[in-house]
Design a protein around this motif. Sequence first.
Motif, mmCIF file in Angstrom:
data_model
loop_
_atom_site.group_PDB
_atom_site.id
_atom_site.type_symbol
_atom_site.label_atom_id
_atom_site.label_comp_id
_atom_site.label_asym_id
_atom_site.label_seq_id
_atom_site.Cartn_x
_atom_site.Cartn_y
_atom_site.Cartn_z
ATOM 1 N N GLU A 32 0.846 -1.209 0.000
ATOM 2 C CA GLU A 32 0.000 0.000 0.000
ATOM 3 C C GLU A 32 0.875 1.250 0.000
ATOM 4 O O GLU A 32 0.566 2.249 -0.631
ATOM 5 N N TRP A 159 -14.618 0.487 3.518
ATOM 6 C CA TRP A 159 -13.563 -0.353 4.084
ATOM 7 C C TRP A 159 -13.937 -0.695 5.524
ATOM 8 O O TRP A 159 -14.889 -0.122 6.066
ATOM 9 N N PHE A 165 -8.854 2.850 3.087
ATOM 10 C CA PHE A 165 -8.218 1.556 3.358
ATOM 11 C C PHE A 165 -7.275 1.733 4.548
ATOM 12 O O PHE A 165 -6.515 2.697 4.599
ATOM 13 N N ARG A 201 -8.159 -5.091 -4.775
ATOM 14 C CA ARG A 201 -7.209 -4.061 -4.345
ATOM 15 C C ARG A 201 -5.809 -4.514 -4.762
ATOM 16 O O ARG A 201 -5.409 -5.656 -4.491
#
Length: 229
Positions: A32, A159, A165, A201
Amino acid sequence: MGPGSDDHEGRFELYYHPLSPYSQKVLVAIYEKGLEFTPRIVNLKSAQERARFRELYPMGKLPLVVLNHGPLIPESSIIIEYLDGLGGARLIPEDAEDARRTRFIDRFCDNYLIDSASILFAEGAKAPAHQDTSRIETAQHQITAIYDFLEHEVSHRVWAAGAEFSMADCAAAAGLFYASRIMSFRDRPNLAAYAERLATRESVARVRAEATPYLQALLTRIKQLRETA
Ligand SMILES: N[C@@H](CCC(=O)N[C@@H](CS)C(=O)NCC(=O)O)C(=O)O
Protein backbone atom coordinates in the motif's frame (compact mmCIF):
# COMPACT_ATOMS: atom_id res chain seq x y z
CA MET A 1 9.11 -0.53 -5.58
CA GLY A 2 9.11 -3.66 -3.39
CA PRO A 3 11.63 -6.39 -2.70
CA GLY A 4 15.24 -5.66 -3.59
CA SER A 5 18.56 -7.29 -2.94
CA ASP A 6 20.77 -4.46 -1.72
CA ASP A 7 20.74 -3.23 1.81
CA HIS A 8 21.06 0.49 2.14
CA GLU A 9 20.39 3.13 4.72
CA GLY A 10 16.70 3.24 5.59
CA ARG A 11 15.77 -0.06 4.01
CA PHE A 12 14.49 -2.68 6.42
CA GLU A 13 14.60 -6.45 6.31
CA LEU A 14 11.32 -8.32 6.54
CA TYR A 15 11.42 -11.87 7.84
CA TYR A 16 8.22 -13.49 6.67
CA HIS A 17 6.59 -16.32 4.81
CA PRO A 18 4.15 -15.73 1.93
CA LEU A 19 1.63 -18.17 3.48
CA SER A 20 1.74 -16.73 6.98
CA PRO A 21 -1.40 -14.62 7.47
CA TYR A 22 0.33 -12.14 9.79
CA SER A 23 3.07 -11.77 7.19
CA GLN A 24 0.43 -11.18 4.50
CA LYS A 25 -1.11 -8.46 6.67
CA VAL A 26 2.22 -6.62 6.83
CA LEU A 27 2.99 -7.19 3.13
CA VAL A 28 -0.34 -5.59 2.19
CA ALA A 29 0.67 -2.57 4.29
CA ILE A 30 4.11 -2.40 2.64
CA TYR A 31 2.64 -2.60 -0.87
CA GLU A 32 0.00 0.00 0.00
CA LYS A 33 2.82 2.34 0.93
CA GLY A 34 5.17 1.38 -1.89
CA LEU A 35 8.06 0.87 0.55
CA GLU A 36 11.38 -0.75 -0.36
CA PHE A 37 12.44 -3.70 1.74
CA THR A 38 14.84 -6.62 1.77
CA PRO A 39 12.85 -9.88 1.81
CA ARG A 40 13.96 -12.74 4.07
CA ILE A 41 11.65 -15.70 3.60
CA VAL A 42 11.72 -18.09 6.58
CA ASN A 43 10.35 -21.61 6.41
CA LEU A 44 9.41 -22.38 10.01
CA LYS A 45 8.67 -25.99 9.05
CA SER A 46 12.43 -26.51 8.63
CA ALA A 47 13.95 -27.22 12.07
CA GLN A 48 17.21 -25.65 10.94
CA GLU A 49 15.62 -22.42 9.70
CA ARG A 50 13.40 -22.25 12.78
CA ALA A 51 16.41 -22.59 15.09
CA ARG A 52 18.36 -19.95 13.15
CA PHE A 53 15.38 -17.57 13.22
CA ARG A 54 14.94 -18.09 16.98
CA GLU A 55 18.52 -16.98 17.49
CA LEU A 56 17.48 -13.69 15.96
CA TYR A 57 14.08 -13.49 17.66
CA PRO A 58 13.50 -15.95 20.51
CA MET A 59 9.69 -15.95 20.15
CA GLY A 60 10.17 -17.34 16.63
CA LYS A 61 7.10 -15.55 15.26
CA LEU A 62 6.72 -14.12 11.78
CA PRO A 63 6.63 -11.39 10.59
CA LEU A 64 9.64 -9.55 11.96
CA VAL A 65 11.16 -6.29 10.77
CA VAL A 66 14.88 -5.75 11.33
CA LEU A 67 16.25 -2.27 10.88
CA ASN A 68 19.74 -1.33 9.78
CA HIS A 69 21.61 -0.82 13.05
CA GLY A 70 18.28 -0.62 14.83
CA PRO A 71 15.94 -2.60 17.02
CA LEU A 72 13.91 -5.62 16.04
CA ILE A 73 10.27 -4.82 15.37
CA PRO A 74 8.04 -7.85 15.92
CA GLU A 75 4.20 -8.04 15.94
CA SER A 76 2.26 -7.22 12.80
CA SER A 77 0.27 -4.25 14.18
CA ILE A 78 3.35 -2.69 15.75
CA ILE A 79 5.19 -3.14 12.45
CA ILE A 80 2.37 -1.33 10.64
CA GLU A 81 2.52 1.49 13.21
CA TYR A 82 6.24 1.74 12.45
CA LEU A 83 5.61 1.71 8.68
CA ASP A 84 3.05 4.49 9.09
CA GLY A 85 5.86 6.66 10.42
CA LEU A 86 7.87 6.13 7.22
CA GLY A 87 5.37 7.91 5.01
CA GLY A 88 2.89 7.02 2.29
CA ALA A 89 -0.88 6.80 2.76
CA ARG A 90 -1.72 6.44 6.45
CA LEU A 91 -3.00 3.04 7.56
CA ILE A 92 -3.82 4.19 11.10
CA PRO A 93 -5.82 7.42 10.83
CA GLU A 94 -4.73 10.54 12.68
CA ASP A 95 -8.17 11.21 14.09
CA ALA A 96 -8.37 9.56 17.53
CA GLU A 97 -11.82 8.01 17.10
CA ASP A 98 -11.00 6.67 13.61
CA ALA A 99 -7.71 5.29 14.96
CA ARG A 100 -9.49 3.58 17.87
CA ARG A 101 -11.96 1.91 15.47
CA THR A 102 -9.11 0.85 13.16
CA ARG A 103 -7.13 -0.68 16.02
CA PHE A 104 -10.22 -2.43 17.39
CA ILE A 105 -11.09 -4.08 14.04
CA ASP A 106 -7.43 -4.96 13.55
CA ARG A 107 -7.34 -6.70 16.98
CA PHE A 108 -10.69 -8.32 16.25
CA CYS A 109 -9.46 -9.72 12.91
CA ASP A 110 -6.14 -10.89 14.42
CA ASN A 111 -7.43 -12.47 17.59
CA TYR A 112 -10.58 -14.07 16.24
CA LEU A 113 -10.56 -14.22 12.43
CA ILE A 114 -6.92 -15.02 11.62
CA ASP A 115 -6.44 -17.28 14.62
CA SER A 116 -9.71 -19.21 14.07
CA ALA A 117 -9.06 -19.56 10.32
CA SER A 118 -5.55 -20.85 11.10
CA ILE A 119 -7.03 -23.45 13.48
CA LEU A 120 -9.54 -24.64 10.86
CA PHE A 121 -6.82 -24.78 8.22
CA ALA A 122 -4.50 -26.77 10.50
CA GLU A 123 -7.26 -29.17 11.59
CA GLY A 124 -8.40 -29.61 7.97
CA ALA A 125 -4.89 -30.69 7.07
CA LYS A 126 -5.13 -33.64 9.48
CA ALA A 127 -6.70 -37.01 8.72
CA PRO A 128 -10.33 -36.97 10.05
CA ALA A 129 -9.49 -39.45 12.83
CA HIS A 130 -6.91 -37.03 14.23
CA GLN A 131 -9.03 -33.89 14.05
CA ASP A 132 -10.05 -32.12 17.26
CA THR A 133 -13.80 -31.63 16.76
CA SER A 134 -14.34 -29.35 19.75
CA ARG A 135 -11.48 -27.09 18.59
CA ILE A 136 -13.06 -27.04 15.11
CA GLU A 137 -16.52 -26.18 16.48
CA THR A 138 -15.16 -23.34 18.62
CA ALA A 139 -13.30 -21.88 15.64
CA GLN A 140 -16.39 -22.22 13.41
CA HIS A 141 -18.54 -20.39 15.99
CA GLN A 142 -15.94 -17.62 16.20
CA ILE A 143 -15.83 -17.21 12.43
CA THR A 144 -19.63 -17.14 12.23
CA ALA A 145 -19.67 -14.34 14.84
CA ILE A 146 -16.91 -12.47 13.00
CA TYR A 147 -18.68 -12.76 9.65
CA ASP A 148 -21.87 -11.39 11.26
CA PHE A 149 -19.92 -8.53 12.84
CA LEU A 150 -18.13 -7.65 9.58
CA GLU A 151 -21.38 -7.92 7.61
CA HIS A 152 -22.75 -5.15 9.82
CA GLU A 153 -19.57 -3.03 9.78
CA VAL A 154 -19.23 -2.99 5.98
CA SER A 155 -22.96 -2.42 5.39
CA HIS A 156 -22.29 1.29 5.96
CA ARG A 157 -18.60 1.59 5.07
CA VAL A 158 -16.44 1.01 2.02
CA TRP A 159 -13.56 -0.35 4.08
CA ALA A 160 -13.63 -2.17 7.42
CA ALA A 161 -12.97 0.88 9.62
CA GLY A 162 -13.90 3.83 7.40
CA ALA A 163 -13.84 5.44 3.98
CA GLU A 164 -10.11 4.86 3.56
CA PHE A 165 -8.22 1.56 3.36
CA SER A 166 -6.52 0.97 6.73
CA MET A 167 -4.65 -1.48 8.96
CA ALA A 168 -8.04 -3.07 9.70
CA ASP A 169 -8.31 -4.05 6.02
CA CYS A 170 -4.76 -5.45 6.00
CA ALA A 171 -5.77 -7.78 8.85
CA ALA A 172 -9.19 -8.61 7.37
CA ALA A 173 -7.64 -9.43 3.97
CA ALA A 174 -5.22 -11.89 5.56
CA GLY A 175 -7.93 -13.58 7.64
CA LEU A 176 -10.55 -13.73 4.90
CA PHE A 177 -8.04 -15.23 2.43
CA TYR A 178 -8.07 -18.38 4.58
CA ALA A 179 -11.49 -18.23 6.27
CA SER A 180 -13.40 -17.85 2.99
CA ARG A 181 -11.86 -21.08 1.67
CA ILE A 182 -13.27 -22.95 4.61
CA MET A 183 -16.55 -21.14 5.42
CA SER A 184 -18.68 -19.34 2.83
CA PHE A 185 -20.14 -15.86 3.37
CA ARG A 186 -23.62 -17.32 2.87
CA ASP A 187 -26.44 -14.71 3.16
CA ARG A 188 -23.99 -11.92 3.94
CA PRO A 189 -24.05 -9.79 0.79
CA ASN A 190 -22.17 -6.84 2.30
CA LEU A 191 -19.33 -9.01 3.51
CA ALA A 192 -19.17 -10.78 0.12
CA ALA A 193 -18.99 -7.39 -1.65
CA TYR A 194 -16.30 -6.19 0.78
CA ALA A 195 -14.27 -9.37 0.19
CA GLU A 196 -14.51 -8.68 -3.53
CA ARG A 197 -13.27 -5.09 -3.02
CA LEU A 198 -10.34 -6.51 -1.06
CA ALA A 199 -9.57 -9.13 -3.72
CA THR A 200 -9.33 -6.46 -6.42
CA ARG A 201 -7.21 -4.06 -4.34
CA GLU A 202 -3.75 -4.02 -5.97
CA SER A 203 -1.79 -4.61 -2.76
CA VAL A 204 -4.01 -7.51 -1.68
CA ALA A 205 -4.06 -9.10 -5.16
CA ARG A 206 -0.26 -8.96 -5.24
CA VAL A 207 0.16 -10.59 -1.83
CA ARG A 208 -2.29 -13.34 -2.78
CA ALA A 209 -0.60 -13.93 -6.14
CA GLU A 210 2.74 -14.30 -4.33
CA ALA A 211 1.19 -16.78 -1.87
CA THR A 212 -0.56 -18.88 -4.52
CA PRO A 213 2.37 -21.14 -5.60
CA TYR A 214 3.16 -21.86 -1.93
CA LEU A 215 -0.51 -22.55 -1.21
CA GLN A 216 -0.81 -24.91 -4.16
CA ALA A 217 2.32 -26.79 -3.05
CA LEU A 218 0.96 -27.01 0.51
CA LEU A 219 -2.46 -28.26 -0.63
CA THR A 220 -0.79 -30.89 -2.83
CA ARG A 221 1.35 -32.01 0.12
CA ILE A 222 -1.69 -32.21 2.42
CA LYS A 223 -3.61 -34.25 -0.19
CA GLN A 224 -0.72 -36.69 -0.55
CA LEU A 225 -0.34 -37.04 3.22
CA ARG A 226 -4.05 -37.68 3.67
CA GLU A 227 -4.09 -40.25 0.87
CA THR A 228 -1.25 -42.18 2.48
CA ALA A 229 -2.60 -41.83 6.06
N1 LIG B 1 0.71 -11.53 17.26
C1 LIG B 1 1.66 -11.88 16.24
C2 LIG B 1 1.31 -13.26 15.70
C3 LIG B 1 2.41 -13.83 14.81
C4 LIG B 1 2.21 -15.28 14.49
O1 LIG B 1 1.49 -16.03 15.20
N2 LIG B 1 2.84 -15.70 13.40
C5 LIG B 1 2.79 -17.09 13.00
C6 LIG B 1 2.78 -17.17 11.47
S1 LIG B 1 1.33 -16.40 10.79
C7 LIG B 1 4.03 -17.80 13.46
O2 LIG B 1 5.11 -17.25 13.38
N3 LIG B 1 3.86 -19.02 13.94
C8 LIG B 1 4.98 -19.86 14.30
C9 LIG B 1 4.89 -20.37 15.68
O3 LIG B 1 3.94 -20.05 16.40
O4 LIG B 1 5.79 -21.11 16.07
C10 LIG B 1 1.64 -10.81 15.13
O5 LIG B 1 0.65 -10.06 15.03
O6 LIG B 1 2.63 -10.69 14.39
